[in-house]
Design an enzyme around this catalytic site. Structure first.
Site, short mmCIF file in Angstrom:
data_model
loop_
_atom_site.label_atom_id
_atom_site.label_comp_id
_atom_site.label_asym_id
_atom_site.label_seq_id
_atom_site.Cartn_x
_atom_site.Cartn_y
_atom_site.Cartn_z
N LYS A 10 0.69 -1.31 0.61
CA LYS A 10 0.12 -0.08 0.09
C LYS A 10 1.05 1.14 -0.29
CE LYS A 10 -4.22 -2.41 2.29
NZ LYS A 10 -4.61 -2.27 3.54
N TYR A 50 -11.94 -3.65 -3.21
CA TYR A 50 -12.70 -3.56 -1.44
C TYR A 50 -13.92 -3.70 -1.01
CZ TYR A 50 -8.11 -3.66 0.30
OH TYR A 50 -7.07 -3.39 0.72
N ASN A 113 -2.27 0.25 6.81
CA ASN A 113 -1.37 -0.98 7.62
C ASN A 113 -0.58 -1.76 6.28
OD1 ASN A 113 -3.84 -1.47 5.66
ND2 ASN A 113 -4.64 -3.19 6.97
N HIS A 116 -2.18 -5.52 1.61
CA HIS A 116 -3.28 -6.25 1.82
C HIS A 116 -2.74 -7.91 0.72
CE1 HIS A 116 -6.87 -7.78 -0.48
NE2 HIS A 116 -6.56 -7.49 -1.40
N GLU A 127 -9.46 -10.62 -7.51
CA GLU A 127 -9.14 -9.45 -7.91
C GLU A 127 -7.42 -9.33 -8.40
OE1 GLU A 127 -7.52 -10.28 -3.73
OE2 GLU A 127 -9.32 -9.46 -2.58
P1 ATP Z 1 -6.62 -6.47 3.78
O1 ATP Z 1 -7.91 -7.09 3.13
O2 ATP Z 1 -5.95 -4.99 3.40
O3 ATP Z 1 -5.30 -7.20 3.35
P2 ATP Z 1 -7.32 -7.07 5.65
O4 ATP Z 1 -8.60 -8.27 5.29
O5 ATP Z 1 -6.64 -7.50 6.75
O6 ATP Z 1 -6.69 -6.46 5.77
P3 ATP Z 1 -10.46 -6.32 5.76
O7 ATP Z 1 -11.37 -6.55 6.97
O8 ATP Z 1 -10.67 -6.55 4.55
O9 ATP Z 1 -9.00 -6.10 6.76
O10 ATP Z 1 -10.35 -4.65 5.80
C1 ATP Z 1 -9.73 -3.94 4.25
C2 ATP Z 1 -9.39 -2.91 4.96
O11 ATP Z 1 -10.31 -1.98 5.44
C3 ATP Z 1 -7.65 -2.86 6.24
O12 ATP Z 1 -6.66 -3.31 5.55
C4 ATP Z 1 -8.11 -1.70 6.44
O13 ATP Z 1 -7.08 -0.92 5.80
C5 ATP Z 1 -8.98 -0.62 5.99
N1 ATP Z 1 -10.31 -1.04 7.68
C6 ATP Z 1 -10.94 -2.39 8.01
N2 ATP Z 1 -11.53 -2.12 8.93
C7 ATP Z 1 -11.00 -0.67 9.24
C8 ATP Z 1 -11.54 -0.16 10.15
N3 ATP Z 1 -12.44 -0.95 11.35
N4 ATP Z 1 -11.43 1.74 10.30
C9 ATP Z 1 -10.59 1.71 8.79
N5 ATP Z 1 -10.58 0.45 8.45
C10 ATP Z 1 -10.62 0.13 8.41
MG MG Z 2 -9.41 -8.30 3.16
#
Ligand code: ATP
Ligand code: MG
Length: 157
Positions: A10, A50, A113, A116, A127
């Protein structure tokens, strides 16, 4: 079964010079890189990755963040690669992620974070298709594969 996963480093990973560290971890693990592209994503493209989060309150700021600066898109391949890379990434936010994981070691944010990774074979397939044509995913042999992918002689539990 051999799987593929979409990994995105990212904007914070690129800006903070953690690209090499992340690729190095996947390489040292033994995963196989089969495609890569350095791009700046549009808000529309981020929304496609997303899409399942479209109704969530964090969706808009997340789209802004991910389209704010370039990212590195990669496809990595190995048996069980989705599960392995998810574990290596750690919990969603660095604030809570385990030390030893990428997010646990290099992030302490609840928004930024670093990385992804696809979370299932179905989402990986969707994706990957968003960013890579089939001929952009390279089919080649890793010369060190005899040292990497040897299976247990005992039957699976
Ligand atoms: P990614 O899909 O990026 O690998 P992940 O699978 O660990 O991350 P997801 O639940 O899919 O987490 O969330 C996708 C993305 O949305 C997260 O990486 C983060 O950037 C954002 N996100 C998720 N939950 C929150 C939250 N509560 N507040 C802010 N941003 C969030
Ligand atoms: Mg995810």
């Amino acid at each position: 079964m051999v799987e593929r996963t979409l990994i995105i480093i990212k904007p914070d990973g690129v800006q903070r010079h953690i690209v090499g560290e992340i690729i190095g971890r996947f390489e040292k693990k033994g995963l196989k890189l089969v495609a890569a592209k350095f791009v700046q994503l549009s808000e529309k493209q981020v929304g496609q990755v997303y899409a399942v989060h479209r109704e969530k309150p964090f969706f808009k700021p997340m789209v802004k963040f991910l389209s704010s600066s370039p990212v590195l898109l990669m496809v990595w391949e190995a048996e069980g690669v989705i599960n392995m890379t998810r574990k290596m990434m750690g919990a969603t936010f660095g604030l809570y992620a385990e030390p030893g994981s990428i997010r646990g070691d290099f992030s302490c944010s609840e928004r930024y974070n670093l990385i992804h990774g696809s979370d299932s074979p179905e989402s990986a397939q969707q994706e990957i298709k968003l960013f890579f044509a089939p001929n952009e995913i390279i089919d080649y042999k890793l010369t060190n594969s005899p040292w990497l992918y040897v299976k247990s002689a005992s039957p699976k539990k």
